[in-house]
Design an enzyme around this catalytic site. Structure first.
Site, PDB file in Angstrom:
ATOM      1  N   ASP A  97     -23.256 -12.679 -29.774  1.00 38.57           N
ATOM      2  CA  ASP A  97     -24.254 -11.738 -29.556  1.00 38.57           C
ATOM      3  C   ASP A  97     -23.715 -10.273 -29.665  1.00 38.57           C
ATOM      4  O   ASP A  97     -23.690  -9.469 -30.441  1.00 38.57           O
ATOM      5  CB  ASP A  97     -25.073 -12.303 -28.428  1.00 38.57           C
ATOM      6  CG  ASP A  97     -26.570 -11.588 -28.544  1.00 38.57           C
ATOM      7  OD1 ASP A  97     -26.948 -11.194 -29.534  1.00 38.57           O
ATOM      8  OD2 ASP A  97     -27.260 -11.851 -27.561  1.00 38.57           O
ATOM      9  N   ASP A  98     -23.285  -9.930 -28.397  1.00 42.76           N
ATOM     10  CA  ASP A  98     -23.113  -8.494 -27.980  1.00 42.76           C
ATOM     11  C   ASP A  98     -22.065  -8.595 -27.023  1.00 42.76           C
ATOM     12  O   ASP A  98     -21.953  -8.372 -25.866  1.00 42.76           O
ATOM     13  CB  ASP A  98     -24.242  -7.648 -27.339  1.00 42.76           C
ATOM     14  CG  ASP A  98     -25.218  -7.559 -28.334  1.00 42.76           C
ATOM     15  OD1 ASP A  98     -25.141  -6.549 -29.464  1.00 42.76           O
ATOM     16  OD2 ASP A  98     -26.423  -7.972 -28.030  1.00 42.76           O
TER      17      ASP A  98
ATOM     18  N   HIS B 132     -24.023 -14.807 -35.370  1.00 43.49           N
ATOM     19  CA  HIS B 132     -24.863 -14.037 -34.521  1.00 43.49           C
ATOM     20  C   HIS B 132     -23.973 -13.087 -33.921  1.00 43.49           C
ATOM     21  O   HIS B 132     -23.429 -13.105 -32.740  1.00 43.49           O
ATOM     22  CB  HIS B 132     -25.671 -15.153 -33.485  1.00 43.49           C
ATOM     23  CG  HIS B 132     -26.801 -14.193 -32.861  1.00 43.49           C
ATOM     24  ND1 HIS B 132     -28.147 -14.672 -32.990  1.00 43.49           N
ATOM     25  CD2 HIS B 132     -26.649 -13.017 -32.080  1.00 43.49           C
ATOM     26  CE1 HIS B 132     -29.048 -14.127 -32.107  1.00 43.49           C
ATOM     27  NE2 HIS B 132     -28.105 -13.018 -31.733  1.00 43.49           N
TER      28      HIS B 132
ATOM     29  N   GLU C 276     -35.717 -16.790 -26.989  1.00 47.84           N
ATOM     30  CA  GLU C 276     -34.606 -16.369 -25.767  1.00 47.84           C
ATOM     31  C   GLU C 276     -35.735 -16.025 -24.585  1.00 47.84           C
ATOM     32  O   GLU C 276     -35.372 -16.658 -23.479  1.00 47.84           O
ATOM     33  CB  GLU C 276     -34.196 -15.282 -26.399  1.00 47.84           C
ATOM     34  CG  GLU C 276     -32.933 -14.658 -25.395  1.00 47.84           C
ATOM     35  CD  GLU C 276     -32.206 -13.372 -25.865  1.00 47.84           C
ATOM     36  OE1 GLU C 276     -31.312 -12.918 -25.518  1.00 47.84           O
ATOM     37  OE2 GLU C 276     -32.980 -12.647 -26.704  1.00 47.84           O
TER      38      GLU C 276
ATOM     39  N   HIS D  81     -34.798 -13.383 -34.532  1.00 50.96           N
ATOM     40  CA  HIS D  81     -34.645 -13.791 -33.260  1.00 50.96           C
ATOM     41  C   HIS D  81     -35.822 -14.667 -32.708  1.00 50.96           C
ATOM     42  O   HIS D  81     -36.993 -14.220 -33.037  1.00 50.96           O
ATOM     43  CB  HIS D  81     -34.213 -12.904 -32.365  1.00 50.96           C
ATOM     44  CG  HIS D  81     -32.918 -12.146 -32.429  1.00 50.96           C
ATOM     45  ND1 HIS D  81     -32.208 -11.963 -33.685  1.00 50.96           N
ATOM     46  CD2 HIS D  81     -31.847 -11.660 -31.446  1.00 50.96           C
ATOM     47  CE1 HIS D  81     -31.177 -11.451 -33.320  1.00 50.96           C
ATOM     48  NE2 HIS D  81     -30.961 -11.391 -32.136  1.00 50.96           N
TER      49      HIS D  81
ATOM     50  N   HIS E  63     -23.950  -8.618 -33.259  1.00 52.39           N
ATOM     51  CA  HIS E  63     -24.608  -7.511 -33.747  1.00 52.39           C
ATOM     52  C   HIS E  63     -23.642  -6.178 -33.744  1.00 52.39           C
ATOM     53  O   HIS E  63     -22.691  -6.391 -33.190  1.00 52.39           O
ATOM     54  CB  HIS E  63     -25.782  -6.936 -32.500  1.00 52.39           C
ATOM     55  CG  HIS E  63     -26.971  -7.966 -32.755  1.00 52.39           C
ATOM     56  ND1 HIS E  63     -27.972  -7.597 -33.262  1.00 52.39           N
ATOM     57  CD2 HIS E  63     -27.103  -8.993 -31.654  1.00 52.39           C
ATOM     58  CE1 HIS E  63     -28.802  -8.560 -32.879  1.00 52.39           C
ATOM     59  NE2 HIS E  63     -28.474  -9.540 -31.938  1.00 52.39           N
TER      60      HIS E  63
END
Length: 346
Positions: free
Chosen positions: A281-282, A16, A203, A200, A18
C-alpha cells in the site's frame, strides 16, 4: 527439521503500491531538506505515524501526511529517484513484477499538466525497470473524492498510454466519500480499451463496497477487499470468478481497519478460494514494504511454504504481466518450492 525457505528469494508480483507512498523514508527526509520543506513530527522522529482512519478526522490526517510527502517531489529528478529506489527495493524483496499506482492529477501542477506528468512517470518507470531488472507497469488511479468527470479524463489519458506501460485503471481514496457506481462511466472507457479494472473497495466500508466494485465497475481485482469476508456468498463469487483481492495487512492495522495483524482475514479469504495479491500500500506511511506482508503470512497466519508459494502464484496470475513473463515467474516459484528448505528464513 528443515528451515523455512527464504522469502526474499520467492518470485512474486506486487500489485498494490501507491506512487508517493513507495518513497523511502530517508529519501523523504533528504528531499524535504533540499527543498526547505518542513515535515511534521509524524514524518520525522515519530515515524511511522500512528494513524487511525476509521473516522473522517483520522482519514483527513492520513491524507494530509500523504499530501505533504507528495509536495517533496518537485523536480523531474525527484520522480526518477523515487521510481529507481522503489525498483531497487522491490528487486531486493523478490518482487519481479510491480504495478505502481499513480493519480497524475496530484502532480500535474508541478510537471506541466497531465500528459507531461504521465510521460515523465512512464519514462522513469522504463528506466527504473531496466536498472533493477524487474518488470514495472503503471495503474492510473482516479480519486473518488473528486468529480466522476475528472475520472473520465484520467481514463481517457490512461487508454492513450496503453501500449507504453499503463495496464490498469483504479479508484482510490476514502470509500465513504464516493460510491464506486458513480464512476462506472470512467471504468467503461478503461475496460473497452483493454485496461484492467482495479478499484479500491472493502477497506473502510463493508462487503457491499466490494460488490459494487465487481457489479458496477467490472473489477478484475479489488484493492484491499478484506470486508468481503462479511458475506460468504460474495466470497464465493470472488472465488468462482477468480477476482483477486489486493490484501495489505500492515496497512489495515496502520489505518485501524483491524486492531491487530491477527485480525486481518487473510486466511479466511485464502481458504475460501479467493485469489490474493499481498501488497504494501504505502510503505512511507506504514513502515513496511512487501516482504513483511509475506512474513506475516508465515508467522501470523500460519502459511506453510507450499501455501506461501501459492500466494506468490496468485499475485502473478492476477497481474497484467505478459503471458511469457507470467509463465517464467510461475516456473521460478515452483523451483523455489522444490528447493530444500535448509536455508535461513528471510
Amino acid at each position: 527439521m528443515e528451515m523455512p525457505r527464504p522469502l526474499s528469494a520467492l518470485p512474486k508480483a506486487h500489485l498494490h503500491l501507491h506512487f508517493t507512498g513507495s518513497m523511502r523514508h530517508a529519501t523523504l527526509i533528504e528531499l524535504a531538506r533540499e527543498h526547505g520543506l518542513h515535515l511534521p513530527d509524524a514524518l520525522v522522529q515519530d515515524w511511522p505515524p500512528k494513524l487511525r482512519a476509521t473516522d473522517e478526522r483520522g482519514w483527513f490526517r492520513f491524507q494530509r501526511l500523504y499530501d505533504i510527502a507528495r509536495s517533496a517531489l518537485r523536480r523531474p529528478e525527484d520522480i526518477y529517484r523515487l521510481v529507481r529506489e522503489t525498483a531497487e527495493d522491490e528487486a531486493a524483496e523478490g518482487s519481479a513484477w510491480l504495478e505502481i499506482q499513480v493519480d497524475p492529477s496530484g502532480y500535474a501542477h508541478r510537471f506541466g499538466g497531465l500528459t507531461a506528468t504521465m510521460e515523465l512517470v512512464l519514462d522513469a518507470v522504463h528506466r527504473a525497470a531496466a536498472h533493477a531488472g524487474i518488470g514495472i507497469a503503471v495503474v492510473v488511479a482516479a480519486n473518488r473524492t473528486r468529480h466522476p468527470l475528472d475520472a473520465k479524463t484520467l481514463a481517457r489519458l490512461a487508454t492513450h498510454y496503453l501500449d507504453q506501460g499503463v495496464v490498469g485503471f483504479g479508484l482510490s481514496n476514502d470509500e465513504r466519500r464516493g460510491r464506486a457506481r458513480d464512476f462506472d462511466g470512467a471504468f467503461r472507457i478503461a475496460r473497452r480499451a483493454g485496461l484492467l479494472a482495479v478499484p479500491h473497495g472493502g477497506e473502510l466500508l463493508g462487503a457491499a463496497s466490494v460488490a459494487e466494485c465487481v457489479d458496477d465497475l467490472g473489477a478484475d481485482r479489488v484493492g484491499h477487499g478484506i470486508r468481503a469476508t462479511e458475506s460468504p456468498r460474495l466470497m464465493e463469487r470472488l472465488a468462482d470468478r477468480q477476482i483477486a483481492c489486493e490484501v495489505c495487512p500492515m496497512s489495515n492495522v496502520g489505518l485501524g481497519v483491524t486492531e491487530r495483524a491477527e485480525d486481518v482475514p487473510l486466511r479466511r479469504l485464502f481458504d475460501a478460494g479467493v485469489p490474493i495479491a499481498l501488497g504494501a500500500d504505502d510503505p512511507l506511511l506504514f513502515g513496511s514494504r512487501l516482504l513483511p506482508q509475506y512474513e506475516l503470512a508465515r508467522q501470523v497466519y500460519g502459511f506453510r511454504d507450499a501455501e506461501v508459494a501459492e500466494l506468490a502464484r496468485q499475485s502473478i496470475r492476477a497481474s497484467a504481466a505478459p503471458e511469457q513473463v507470467r509463465k517464467e515467474l510461475l516456473q521460478r516459484v515452483d523451483a523455489w518450492l522444490a528447493a530444500p528448505g535448509d536455508q535461513p528464513g528471510a
